[in-house]
Design a protein around this motif. Structure first.
Motif, PDB file in Angstrom:
ATOM      1  N   ILE A  30       0.846  -1.181   0.000  1.00 44.71           N
ATOM      2  CA  ILE A  30       0.000   0.000   0.000  1.00 44.71           C
ATOM      3  C   ILE A  30       0.889   1.242   0.000  1.00 44.71           C
ATOM      4  N   LYS A  35       2.380   4.931   0.471  1.00 37.88           N
ATOM      5  CA  LYS A  35       2.307   5.850   1.605  1.00 37.88           C
ATOM      6  C   LYS A  35       1.297   6.959   1.373  1.00 37.88           C
ATOM      7  N   LYS A  93      -2.174   6.210   2.752  1.00 39.65           N
ATOM      8  CA  LYS A  93      -2.298   6.427   4.197  1.00 39.65           C
ATOM      9  C   LYS A  93      -2.420   7.910   4.508  1.00 39.65           C
ATOM     10  N   GLU A  94      -1.678   8.739   3.761  1.00 38.86           N
ATOM     11  CA  GLU A  94      -1.722  10.172   4.009  1.00 38.86           C
ATOM     12  C   GLU A  94      -3.091  10.745   3.664  1.00 38.86           C
ATOM     13  N   LEU A 154      -5.959   9.108   3.652  1.00 38.87           N
ATOM     14  CA  LEU A 154      -6.899   8.630   4.664  1.00 38.87           C
ATOM     15  C   LEU A 154      -6.750   9.408   5.968  1.00 38.87           C
ATOM     16  N   ARG A 155      -5.525   9.730   6.326  1.00 38.65           N
ATOM     17  CA  ARG A 155      -5.297  10.495   7.560  1.00 38.65           C
ATOM     18  C   ARG A 155      -5.888  11.892   7.445  1.00 38.65           C
ATOM     19  N   ARG A 176      -9.633  11.741   7.752  1.00 39.84           N
ATOM     20  CA  ARG A 176     -10.032  11.537   9.140  1.00 39.84           C
ATOM     21  C   ARG A 176      -9.909  12.827   9.943  1.00 39.84           C
TER      22      ARG A 176
END
Length: 291
Positions: free
Chosen positions: A246, A248, A251-252, A254-255, A258
């Motif tokens: 996955i 990076k 993830k960024e 999604l963060r 959120r």
């Protein structure tokens, strides 16, 4: 013979008294004493005395008995010489109730001049466990204590690391406390390979107070025995989807999403509070006009 009869009478009274509602620890202690009671025989007085003396020589101490109880195998046996040195017990008298009586119990010293009522005995036995645990936390920082704990570490007494990569290597863990004060935290385990603290696999170890091992022992132990520190760190787990890593950036994103949702939620809550406050103020003005 008279001394033996007196001892047997004392053991009998202990067992009888505990049967009427004593604690499991008291019953086990009475059983320990009863195991060493010698039954009289029809032999000569000389043979009877010889059996009695041999039996008294093999009688176990309170410390040995306590450490052999189920669930107490995580303790090492503290040397009585260490306990008898008042310097090593500095400050403990203010932390443990019935300190003098608990210390006498640990050292198997029966002070006939300072006896407590029978209903206080369970409290003294609980205090003796607490006191021994705090003494144990200090003793394992000494060279003799380190040596005893090394044997337990090599025999995996405290289990292995629950992390998958460490567990597959059979990495042993060390007991550790999150605080040096009683009743602050239960015992945990520390892994020198991944350098993390975990809940122990053993429920009996988790039931012990973390202060019985302290916050410094695990790290001082590894400084004393540096060859036990693994040279390689565990390989970190890499998340994959259909075999592909996955990125990076995912993830960024999604963060950020959120964080944005949390920010909007806080703004809505603040707006609702402002509207409620304004409504209350408006209602107050209307009441004033009516009056």
């Amino acid at each position: 013979v008279l001394r033996l009869e007196a001892q047997r009478a004392r053991v009998t009274s202990l067992v009888t008294g505990d049967a009427g509602g004593g604690t499991p620890l008291r019953a086990a202690r009475a059983e320990r004493r009863a195991m060493h009671a010698v039954e009289p025989s029809s032999d000569s007085d000389e043979e009877y005395s010889e059996v009695y003396s041999e039996d008294m020589e093999v009688e176990t101490s309170w410390i040995q008995w306590f450490c052999n109880l189920k669930g107490n195998e995580f303790f090492c046996e503290v040397d009585e010489d260490y306990i008898q040195d008042d310097f090593n017990l500095t400050g403990l008298s203010t932390q443990v109730p019935y300190y003098e009586h608990a210390l006498n119990m640990i050292l198997d010293f029966d002070d006939q001049d300072d006896q407590l009522p029978e209903d206080h005995q369970p409290l003294v036995e609980t205090a003796a466990q607490m006191l021994y645990g705090l003494i144990h936390a200090r003793f394992i920082l000494t060279s003799r204590g380190m040596s005893s704990m090394l044997d337990k570490y090599n025999h995996l007494t405290y289990g292995t690391c629950p992390m998958a990569s460490c567990d597959s290597m059979g990495q042993a863990v060390l007991p550790i406390g999150m605080s040096d004060q009683l009743r602050q935290s239960a015992a945990k385990v520390y892994c020198s390979r991944c350098r993390e603290v975990y809940f122990p696999k053993s429920s009996r170890l988790e039931a012990l107070d973390g202060a019985y091992f302290g916050t410094s022992f695990a790290h001082l132990f590894l400084l004393t025995y540096p060859h036990l520190v693994p040279q390689e760190s565990p390989r970190l787990y890499v998340p994959r989807v259909y075999g592909f890593k996955i990125h990076k950036s995912v993830k960024e994103v999604l963060r950020r999403q959120r964080d944005q949702r949390e920010l909007e939620k806080k703004q809505r809550e603040q707006l609702a509070m402002q509207q409620h406050s304004q409504a209350q103020q408006g209602a107050g003005h209307e009441d004033g006009k009516l009056q």
